[in-house]
Design a protein around this motif. Structure first.
Motif, PDB file in Angstrom:
ATOM      1  N   ILE A  78      -0.988  -6.154  -9.626  1.00  0.00           N
ATOM      2  CA  ILE A  78       0.444  -5.526  -9.697  1.00  0.00           C
ATOM      3  C   ILE A  78       1.189  -6.115 -12.019  1.00  0.00           C
ATOM      4  O   ILE A  78       1.694  -4.420 -11.981  1.00  0.00           O
ATOM      5  CB  ILE A  78       1.782  -5.447  -8.880  1.00  0.00           C
ATOM      6  CG1 ILE A  78       1.418  -5.708  -7.530  1.00  0.00           C
ATOM      7  CG2 ILE A  78       2.879  -5.035  -9.087  1.00  0.00           C
ATOM      8  CD1 ILE A  78       1.918  -5.561  -6.291  1.00  0.00           C
ATOM      9  N   ASP A 131       9.046  -6.212  -5.704  1.00  0.00           N
ATOM     10  CA  ASP A 131       8.296  -5.703  -4.103  1.00  0.00           C
ATOM     11  C   ASP A 131       8.559  -6.115  -2.956  1.00  0.00           C
ATOM     12  O   ASP A 131       8.946  -7.300  -2.957  1.00  0.00           O
ATOM     13  CB  ASP A 131       6.357  -5.810  -4.084  1.00  0.00           C
ATOM     14  CG  ASP A 131       6.239  -6.778  -4.324  1.00  0.00           C
ATOM     15  OD1 ASP A 131       6.051  -7.711  -2.886  1.00  0.00           O
ATOM     16  OD2 ASP A 131       6.081  -7.791  -5.273  1.00  0.00           O
ATOM     17  N   PHE A 159       9.009  -1.470  -5.751  1.00  0.00           N
ATOM     18  CA  PHE A 159       7.510  -0.713  -4.175  1.00  0.00           C
ATOM     19  C   PHE A 159       7.586  -1.743  -2.747  1.00  0.00           C
ATOM     20  O   PHE A 159       8.259  -2.873  -2.578  1.00  0.00           O
ATOM     21  CB  PHE A 159       6.379  -1.750  -4.606  1.00  0.00           C
ATOM     22  CG  PHE A 159       5.789  -1.559  -6.220  1.00  0.00           C
ATOM     23  CD1 PHE A 159       5.483  -0.058  -6.848  1.00  0.00           C
ATOM     24  CD2 PHE A 159       6.182  -2.405  -7.239  1.00  0.00           C
ATOM     25  CE1 PHE A 159       5.506   0.376  -8.237  1.00  0.00           C
ATOM     26  CE2 PHE A 159       5.488  -2.027  -8.414  1.00  0.00           C
ATOM     27  CZ  PHE A 159       5.968  -0.213  -8.649  1.00  0.00           C
ATOM     28  N   PHE A 221       8.628   3.669  -3.890  1.00  0.00           N
ATOM     29  CA  PHE A 221       7.384   3.449  -3.740  1.00  0.00           C
ATOM     30  C   PHE A 221       6.530   3.214  -2.333  1.00  0.00           C
ATOM     31  O   PHE A 221       7.015   1.475  -2.029  1.00  0.00           O
ATOM     32  CB  PHE A 221       6.260   3.757  -4.825  1.00  0.00           C
ATOM     33  CG  PHE A 221       6.783   3.974  -6.590  1.00  0.00           C
ATOM     34  CD1 PHE A 221       5.693   5.009  -6.566  1.00  0.00           C
ATOM     35  CD2 PHE A 221       7.421   3.558  -7.007  1.00  0.00           C
ATOM     36  CE1 PHE A 221       6.019   5.559  -7.253  1.00  0.00           C
ATOM     37  CE2 PHE A 221       7.336   3.775  -8.178  1.00  0.00           C
ATOM     38  CZ  PHE A 221       6.537   5.230  -8.787  1.00  0.00           C
ATOM     39  N   GLN A 222       6.329   4.523  -1.570  1.00  0.00           N
ATOM     40  CA  GLN A 222       6.824   3.206  -0.143  1.00  0.00           C
ATOM     41  C   GLN A 222       5.539   4.372   0.918  1.00  0.00           C
ATOM     42  O   GLN A 222       5.654   5.109   1.025  1.00  0.00           O
ATOM     43  CB  GLN A 222       7.643   3.854   0.797  1.00  0.00           C
ATOM     44  CG  GLN A 222       8.044   3.602   2.204  1.00  0.00           C
ATOM     45  CD  GLN A 222       8.504   2.450   1.975  1.00  0.00           C
ATOM     46  OE1 GLN A 222       9.191   0.686   1.580  1.00  0.00           O
ATOM     47  NE2 GLN A 222       7.170   1.640   2.908  1.00  0.00           N
ATOM     48  N   VAL A 257       3.600  -2.087   0.503  1.00  0.00           N
ATOM     49  CA  VAL A 257       2.740  -2.711  -0.946  1.00  0.00           C
ATOM     50  C   VAL A 257       1.620  -2.532  -0.951  1.00  0.00           C
ATOM     51  O   VAL A 257       0.810  -2.739  -1.454  1.00  0.00           O
ATOM     52  CB  VAL A 257       2.922  -3.771  -1.169  1.00  0.00           C
ATOM     53  CG1 VAL A 257       3.519  -4.323  -2.329  1.00  0.00           C
ATOM     54  CG2 VAL A 257       4.793  -4.742  -0.681  1.00  0.00           C
ATOM     55  N   VAL A 259       0.971  -1.033  -3.460  1.00  0.00           N
ATOM     56  CA  VAL A 259      -0.175  -0.636  -4.761  1.00  0.00           C
ATOM     57  C   VAL A 259      -1.278  -2.436  -5.141  1.00  0.00           C
ATOM     58  O   VAL A 259      -1.419  -2.412  -6.787  1.00  0.00           O
ATOM     59  CB  VAL A 259       1.071  -0.775  -5.863  1.00  0.00           C
ATOM     60  CG1 VAL A 259       2.423   0.694  -5.864  1.00  0.00           C
ATOM     61  CG2 VAL A 259       2.581  -2.118  -5.677  1.00  0.00           C
ATOM     62  N   THR A 262      -4.803  -2.534  -6.270  1.00  0.00           N
ATOM     63  CA  THR A 262      -4.312  -1.132  -7.005  1.00  0.00           C
ATOM     64  C   THR A 262      -5.340  -0.742  -7.204  1.00  0.00           C
ATOM     65  O   THR A 262      -5.566   0.089  -8.344  1.00  0.00           O
ATOM     66  CB  THR A 262      -4.382  -2.477  -8.190  1.00  0.00           C
ATOM     67  OG1 THR A 262      -5.472  -3.172  -8.703  1.00  0.00           O
ATOM     68  CG2 THR A 262      -2.550  -3.189  -8.534  1.00  0.00           C
ATOM     69  N   ALA A 267      -2.368   3.508  -5.295  1.00  0.00           N
ATOM     70  CA  ALA A 267      -1.742   2.936  -6.414  1.00  0.00           C
ATOM     71  C   ALA A 267      -1.281   3.316  -7.860  1.00  0.00           C
ATOM     72  O   ALA A 267      -0.313   2.365  -8.619  1.00  0.00           O
ATOM     73  CB  ALA A 267      -2.536   1.148  -6.503  1.00  0.00           C
ATOM     74  N   ALA A 270       1.424   5.671  -8.576  1.00  0.00           N
ATOM     75  CA  ALA A 270       2.395   4.430  -8.406  1.00  0.00           C
ATOM     76  C   ALA A 270       2.558   3.829  -9.821  1.00  0.00           C
ATOM     77  O   ALA A 270       3.708   4.695 -11.218  1.00  0.00           O
ATOM     78  CB  ALA A 270       2.602   3.723  -7.038  1.00  0.00           C
TER      79      ALA A 270
END
Length: 296
Positions: A78, A131, A159, A221-222, A257, A259, A262, A267, A270
């Motif tokens: 991340i 996050d 996140f 971001f969910q 999470v 993200v 990646t 992701a 986001a």
């Protein structure tokens, strides 16, 4: 899921030796200078991208892990994406964890890190990001600075933040069977450990129940396969009701999470949204960057 059984969760984390954070990956060192220092015991990493010209933004990234787990590989992934997409310098504090520590030590440590940063980073260029449990700490840190009459941060980037560690709405009953990572039982126990001798519903532990007035703009971001979703929705609503700005991105079918994976389109979307928001807030810098890179 380990978190599904509170007794098993308790035995594992009470008896487990203190874990070491994941090493800094080579991919991150290829795009940034990574240094670290010890601040009052825990370690703090600074990730400064090699790219020029200097970026005005500085992100404090607080890793997740249910208040009990240290930084793992996906957290570094991340950070790498934040650096690549935004060009910002990123500070990564390894805050004290439950059950050995409580929110009092954890928040005091993060307060110290942010305070030290503001000696060189203007608050209007400081972003608090995190996050899961780290998202909770980011929110609370912003609240504590506001309540202390201190400036900043300029933005919150969250996140799948944990906004409450107490039993939530009945909607969670429908989501929990679909969530491959989180479960109420272990999550609430971790929250009680983090709260120590205090009530887990206090805003320092469950920011959903705090005062939302005066918070900076928030990006969230969910995913929908995440038991934190109902409380995250409530948190965004409460920020808006208090006159604040809450930009909530919900990704159907995404897990807690997401993200951290990646490589996925969700992701990457986001991270692009985070970069776009920062670009909109500092157009002069990003205009210069586009001119500079166009000649490469």
């Amino acid at each position: 899921k380990l978190m599904a059984d509170a007794d098993e969760f308790a035995r594992y984390y009470r008896d487990a030796p203190e874990a070491q954070p994941a090493p800094v990956p080579r991919a991150l060192r290829m795009v940034a200078s990574v240094t670290s220092e010890v601040v009052d015991g825990p370690r703090v990493y600074t990730v400064a991208p090699h790219a020029q010209p200097p970026n005005p933004w500085h992100i404090v990234y607080l890793h997740g892990g249910g208040f009990v787990n240290t930084l793992i590989g996906p957290h570094w992934d991340i950070v790498l994406q934040l650096v690549r997409h935004t060009g910002a310098t990123v500070t990564v504090p390894l805050y004290p964890l439950a059950p050995r520590h409580t929110y009092k030590e954890g928040l005091a440590f993060v307060d110290r890190v942010v305070h030290d940063l503001t000696a060189t980073v203007p608050p209007e260029r400081l972003v608090l990001a995190g996050d899961s449990a780290g998202g909770s700490i980011a929110i609370v840190t912003a609240m504590r600075r506001r309540d202390a009459g201190l400036p900043g941060p300029a933005r919150l980037v969250l996140f799948a933040p944990c906004t409450s560690v107490v039993e939530g709405s009945a909607e969670v009953d429908d989501i929990e069977p679909l969530d491959p990572i989180l479960a109420r039982a272990g999550g609430m126990l971790a929250g009680r450990w983090w709260a120590g001798d205090d009530d887990p519903s206090i805003p320092e532990v469950s920011p959903l129940f705090g005062d939302m007035a005066g918070l900076p703009p928030v990006q969230i971001f969910q995913g929908t396969r995440d038991i934190l979703l109902p409380d995250v929705r409530r948190f965004a609503e409460r920020v808006r009701e208090a006159g604040g700005e809450a930009e909530l991105h919900i990704y159907p079918g995404a897990i807690h999470v997401f993200v951290g994976a990646t490589f996925t389109p969700e992701a990457q979307h986001a991270f692009r949204a985070v970069a776009s928001a920062l670009q909109a807030s500092a157009p002069a810098y990003y205009g210069l960057q586009r001119v500079a890179t166009s000649h490469l």
